[in-house]
Motif scaffolding. Structure first.
Motif, mmCIF file in Angstrom:
data_model
loop_
_atom_site.group_PDB
_atom_site.id
_atom_site.type_symbol
_atom_site.label_atom_id
_atom_site.label_comp_id
_atom_site.label_asym_id
_atom_site.label_seq_id
_atom_site.Cartn_x
_atom_site.Cartn_y
_atom_site.Cartn_z
ATOM 1 N N LEU A 118 24.672 19.861 26.843
ATOM 2 C CA LEU A 118 25.548 19.473 28.033
ATOM 3 C C LEU A 118 25.016 18.156 28.783
ATOM 4 N N GLY A 119 23.849 18.331 28.822
ATOM 5 C CA GLY A 119 23.218 16.996 29.394
ATOM 6 C C GLY A 119 23.626 15.558 28.553
ATOM 7 N N THR A 120 23.768 15.723 27.293
ATOM 8 C CA THR A 120 24.372 14.427 26.549
ATOM 9 C C THR A 120 25.552 14.390 26.822
ATOM 10 N N LEU A 121 26.605 15.605 26.958
ATOM 11 C CA LEU A 121 28.008 15.306 27.230
ATOM 12 C C LEU A 121 28.238 14.669 28.519
ATOM 13 N N TYR A 122 27.512 15.237 29.615
ATOM 14 C CA TYR A 122 27.475 14.551 30.950
ATOM 15 C C TYR A 122 27.191 13.108 31.046
ATOM 16 N N GLY A 123 26.100 12.852 30.346
ATOM 17 C CA GLY A 123 25.781 11.352 30.255
ATOM 18 C C GLY A 123 26.953 10.459 29.443
ATOM 19 N N LEU A 135 19.357 18.313 31.803
ATOM 20 C CA LEU A 135 18.340 17.810 31.254
ATOM 21 C C LEU A 135 17.008 17.943 31.522
ATOM 22 N N LYS A 136 16.710 18.118 32.781
ATOM 23 C CA LYS A 136 15.441 18.312 33.629
ATOM 24 C C LYS A 136 15.421 19.774 32.995
ATOM 25 N N LYS A 137 16.303 20.401 33.464
ATOM 26 C CA LYS A 137 16.093 22.078 32.927
ATOM 27 C C LYS A 137 15.842 22.327 31.404
ATOM 28 N N ALA A 138 16.598 21.532 30.687
ATOM 29 C CA ALA A 138 16.340 21.598 29.216
ATOM 30 C C ALA A 138 15.020 21.283 28.794
ATOM 31 N N ALA A 139 14.423 20.214 29.596
ATOM 32 C CA ALA A 139 13.082 19.866 29.139
ATOM 33 C C ALA A 139 11.798 20.968 29.563
ATOM 34 N N LEU A 140 12.198 21.745 30.585
ATOM 35 C CA LEU A 140 11.305 22.805 30.954
ATOM 36 C C LEU A 140 11.123 23.910 29.784
ATOM 37 N N PHE A 141 12.274 24.057 29.129
ATOM 38 C CA PHE A 141 12.311 24.849 27.827
ATOM 39 C C PHE A 141 11.906 24.209 26.558
#
Length: 186
Positions: A118-123, A135-141
């Protein structure tokens, strides 16, 4: 199967055999659907389903297969994730990709793959603030993902947050020393 039509082991094996014989998901999937009609959460069936559908070269067959799976199990997050990926990567249909990925996110709000995609798509759609949030949330995981740091850095760059961008690019290089730091804009 003729003697006992609900025998899941035989149905799985027949679906597998049809795939190996034809490499056509339309020959294999009806056997898996028979099992999913009985038990939409049957793990071996779902595992085999995803393996063969992802190997299929026909994009429309993949989309139809995932949509059919959702009729049996409307909360199957991986089907939404894979539909989002298929629409985005293989059809360049970002509107449908976003809908399916956001639906997957509602089902699994803490799933790294969903958040990262989703982060990539939003970009790609220039929704950089939304990309940063995802992406910040993804980086947490998955804090060891250099790709996530690169995507996050690019999103920060495009909104003018250059220090955060630089920090993400530096972190990506720390995580994967094969990355050439000079490829980034700052």
């Amino acid at each position: 199967i003729n003697a006992y039509p609900e025998y899941t082991d035989a149905l799985i094996l027949m679906g597998n055999a049809q795939w190996e014989l034809t490499k056509n998901i339309n020959s294999a999937l009806p056997y898996y659907y028979q099992i999913l009609a009985i038990n939409p959460y049957h793990q071996n069936t779902l595992q085999n389903f995803y393996i063969i559908v992802e190997q299929s070269k026909n994009v429309e067959d993949k989309i139809n297969a995932y949509k059919t799976l959702l009729r049996y199990n409307p909360d199957e997050m991986t089907a939404y994730l894979n539909l989002g990926r298929t629409y985005g990567r293989e059809k360049n249909d970002l509107q449908n990709a976003q809908w399916y990925l956001e639906t997957a996110l509602k089902i699994a709000p803490n799933n790294y793959e969903v958040l990262s995609n989703l982060g990539t798509l939003y970009g790609l759609t220039k929704s950089y603030n939304a990309a940063i949030d995802a992406l910040k949330k993804a980086a947490l995981f998955k804090p060891t993902s250099a790709k996530t740091q690169i995507d996050l850095g690019l999103s920060y760059y495009y909104v003018g947050q250059l220090e955060q961008a630089r920090s993400c690019f530096d972190k990506a290089v720390q995580l994967d020393n094969s990355i050439n730091r000079s490829q980034f804009p700052i």
